[in-house]
Design a protein around this motif. Structure first.
Motif, PDB file in Angstrom:
ATOM      1  N   TYR A 100       0.844  -1.192   0.000  1.00  0.00           N
ATOM      2  CA  TYR A 100       0.000   0.000   0.000  1.00  0.00           C
ATOM      3  C   TYR A 100       0.880   1.244   0.000  1.00  0.00           C
ATOM      4  N   THR A 101       0.272   2.376  -0.328  1.00  0.00           N
ATOM      5  CA  THR A 101       0.927   3.679  -0.270  1.00  0.00           C
ATOM      6  C   THR A 101       0.303   4.501   0.845  1.00  0.00           C
ATOM      7  N   LEU A 102       1.139   5.136   1.639  1.00  0.00           N
ATOM      8  CA  LEU A 102       0.674   6.005   2.720  1.00  0.00           C
ATOM      9  C   LEU A 102       0.674   7.449   2.220  1.00  0.00           C
ATOM     10  N   ILE A 103      -0.473   8.139   2.383  1.00  0.00           N
ATOM     11  CA  ILE A 103      -0.623   9.529   1.953  1.00  0.00           C
ATOM     12  C   ILE A 103      -1.024  10.352   3.176  1.00  0.00           C
ATOM     13  N   ILE A 104      -0.225  11.357   3.517  1.00  0.00           N
ATOM     14  CA  ILE A 104      -0.538  12.176   4.688  1.00  0.00           C
ATOM     15  C   ILE A 104      -0.399  13.660   4.352  1.00  0.00           C
ATOM     16  N   ASP A 105      -1.055  14.470   5.130  1.00  0.00           N
ATOM     17  CA  ASP A 105      -0.905  15.919   5.055  1.00  0.00           C
ATOM     18  C   ASP A 105      -1.410  16.497   6.366  1.00  0.00           C
ATOM     19  N   ALA A 145       8.761  17.114  12.540  1.00  0.00           N
ATOM     20  CA  ALA A 145       8.946  15.755  12.011  1.00  0.00           C
ATOM     21  C   ALA A 145       8.882  14.666  13.090  1.00  0.00           C
ATOM     22  N   PRO A 146       9.526  14.831  14.252  1.00  0.00           N
ATOM     23  CA  PRO A 146       9.422  13.775  15.278  1.00  0.00           C
ATOM     24  C   PRO A 146       7.986  13.535  15.736  1.00  0.00           C
ATOM     25  N   SER A 175       9.212  20.702   4.076  1.00  0.00           N
ATOM     26  CA  SER A 175      10.461  20.089   4.550  1.00  0.00           C
ATOM     27  C   SER A 175      10.229  19.196   5.753  1.00  0.00           C
ATOM     28  N   VAL A 176       9.164  19.475   6.507  1.00  0.00           N
ATOM     29  CA  VAL A 176       8.904  18.661   7.690  1.00  0.00           C
ATOM     30  C   VAL A 176       8.527  17.230   7.309  1.00  0.00           C
ATOM     31  N   LYS A 180      15.308  15.880   3.438  1.00  0.00           N
ATOM     32  CA  LYS A 180      16.227  14.822   3.024  1.00  0.00           C
ATOM     33  C   LYS A 180      16.803  14.046   4.197  1.00  0.00           C
ATOM     34  N   ASN A 181      17.120  14.741   5.285  1.00  0.00           N
ATOM     35  CA  ASN A 181      17.798  14.088   6.405  1.00  0.00           C
ATOM     36  C   ASN A 181      16.883  13.840   7.601  1.00  0.00           C
ATOM     37  N   ASN A 182      16.051  14.794   7.936  1.00  0.00           N
ATOM     38  CA  ASN A 182      15.264  14.690   9.168  1.00  0.00           C
ATOM     39  C   ASN A 182      13.759  14.785   8.947  1.00  0.00           C
ATOM     40  N   GLY A 183      13.297  14.686   7.685  1.00  0.00           N
ATOM     41  CA  GLY A 183      11.872  14.716   7.423  1.00  0.00           C
ATOM     42  C   GLY A 183      11.185  13.431   7.850  1.00  0.00           C
TER      43      GLY A 183
END
Length: 428
Positions: A100-105, A145-146, A175-176, A180-183
């Protein structure tokens, strides 16, 4: 608070002897079913208990003692019953799907609460059609992000979903979520190395249009002109009428007064999938190269090895050829058969190819899974945007006190009914 009475059309639809889901209903049963449906459709479930009781009284005798004991929790129990059935069906389908694909916003509702909207795209095990469904909403403590990553993992744990089945993570370009690194995508990929992140194409197109817009001097002048016209005519009905008269005289269409200089078209997932049809024509030009795609197939198998079912390939390949050789052989047979069907116009769209793969899953055990993963990809987070529109229709200024649990139930039931599905009354 104002109590809204149910529309006449809703009261007249439920009559003794009606059929729902193919079942002949008795007078008592119709009244009960009407009670349930009114609690959902009216979108005023907490404030319409008395109207529902009045409607129930048309079909069965409701004891006065029962009415006196009923409160808003009475209707809330009906919503819980309907929601539990729909929620169980959706989560069961997701658990049974291979991928499945997860889609969030994330967004903020009318009460300035931080909300994370979750959707899933998957294929039902008994169908060849991929669909996108509402998973749920989660109240966020913060939009970093966390916090979002923790909310997603808690949602998976609560609903007993296998996170390793996720093949794509789709969201807007914030970016959240896609840092690239912390998203969020990078944090989830630490646990799901085969997952692919996707920046919503609609958001990306919007950003590209804005960047290009600012680089062209003439476009800036056009924007200033459009802003001026919009400011003059948008706030006056008289001026708006004059504008429409000018448009009629010049035989031009009067554009609705929305955002004046660019519009984002949120296409459905099925429309986005149709854009992949061009991939089929590539096979027509490359089918003469027997080795074309062999290396890519090997990379895909190694990438998704953790979630692919390779048992059949291993058992059938004993004492004949090794596992990878068998998979490559499957791919070559599949490739030439697809090319032949395209040339004869048996297959016209990418969805036709996906359906053919699922129908021949036994013959192409591994390749059909890879095609299924490809069809699972979701290029846009438009479903979340439509979910925000639904959220704003439900949680209005006059209903800003809706609790998270009640809000989530209404969102799920409304999404279920708006997709053309019905509620299984027998399970309720």
């Amino acid at each position: 608070m104002r109590v809204c009475s149910p529309p006449t059309s809703q009261l007249s639809d439920s009559k003794p002897g009606n059929k729902i889901n193919g079942h002949q209903l008795s007078r008592d049963r119709v009244g009960i079913d009407s009670h349930r449906q009114l609690g959902v459709q009216m979108n005023n479930s907490m404030h319409s208990v008395q109207h529902i009781h009045d409607h129930m009284a048309k079909y069965l005798q409701v004891p006065a003692s029962c009415i006196s004991r009923c409160s808003k929790n009475y209707v809330f129990e009906f919503l819980e019953s309907i929601n539990s059935v729909i929620h169980a069906e959706i989560m069961s389908e997701i658990r049974q799907s291979l991928f499945y694909t997860l889609i969030i916003d994330e967004s903020t509702d009318i009460s300035v609460s931080k909300i994370l909207t979750i959707y899933f795209k998957f294929r039902d095990a008994a169908s060849a059609v991929h669909k996108t469904v509402f998973g749920g909403i989660v109240k966020l403590t913060s939009c970093n992000a966390p916090a979002i990553t923790t909310a997603v993992k808690d949602f998976y744990t609560l609903n007993q979903l296998d996170m390793m089945k996720m093949v794509m993570f789709t969201s807007d370009g914030a970016s959240v979520t896609l840092g690239k690194n912390n998203g969020v995508a990078a944090r989830l990929k630490q646990s799901i190395p085969h997952s692919v992140e996707q920046h919503c194409v609609a958001h990306r197109e919007d950003l590209g249009i804005v960047d290009d817009w600012n680089k062209v001097p003439m476009i800036k002048e056009m924007e200033t002109l459009l802003r001026t016209i919009y400011t003059i005519f948008c706030r006056s009905s008289v001026r708006k009428g004059q504008f429409e008269e000018i448009a009629n005289v010049t035989e031009c269409e009067a554009v609705p007064y929305s955002y004046p200089y660019y519009v984002i078209i949120w296409k459905k997932g099925s429309q986005k999938m149709n854009s992949m049809n061009g991939l089929l024509s590539i096979l027509l030009h490359l089918h003469h190269s027997y080795e074309f795609g062999t290396e890519n197939i090997e990379k895909l198998v190694n990438k998704y090895r953790q979630i692919l079912v390779l048992g059949q390939a291993r058992s059938s390949g004993q004492n004949i050829m090794n596992e990878m050789e068998l998979i490559v052989s499957q791919y070559n047979d599949y490739k030439y058969l697809i090319v032949e069907k395209i040339e004869t116009k048996s297959l016209k769209t990418f969805q036709d190819m996906v359906t053919f793969s699922s129908q021949n899953a036994e013959r192409y055990s591994v390749v059909s899974q890879l095609v299924d993963i490809c069809a699972m990809f979701q290029a846009s987070s438009a479903d979340c945007e439509r979910g925000f529109s639904l959220m704003n229709n439900i949680k209005t200024k006059s209903r800003n006190g809706l609790k998270e649990n009640h809000f989530d139930m209404l969102m799920r039931i409304k999404s279920h009914l708006s997709s053309g599905k019905e509620v299984n009354l027998d399970k309720i």
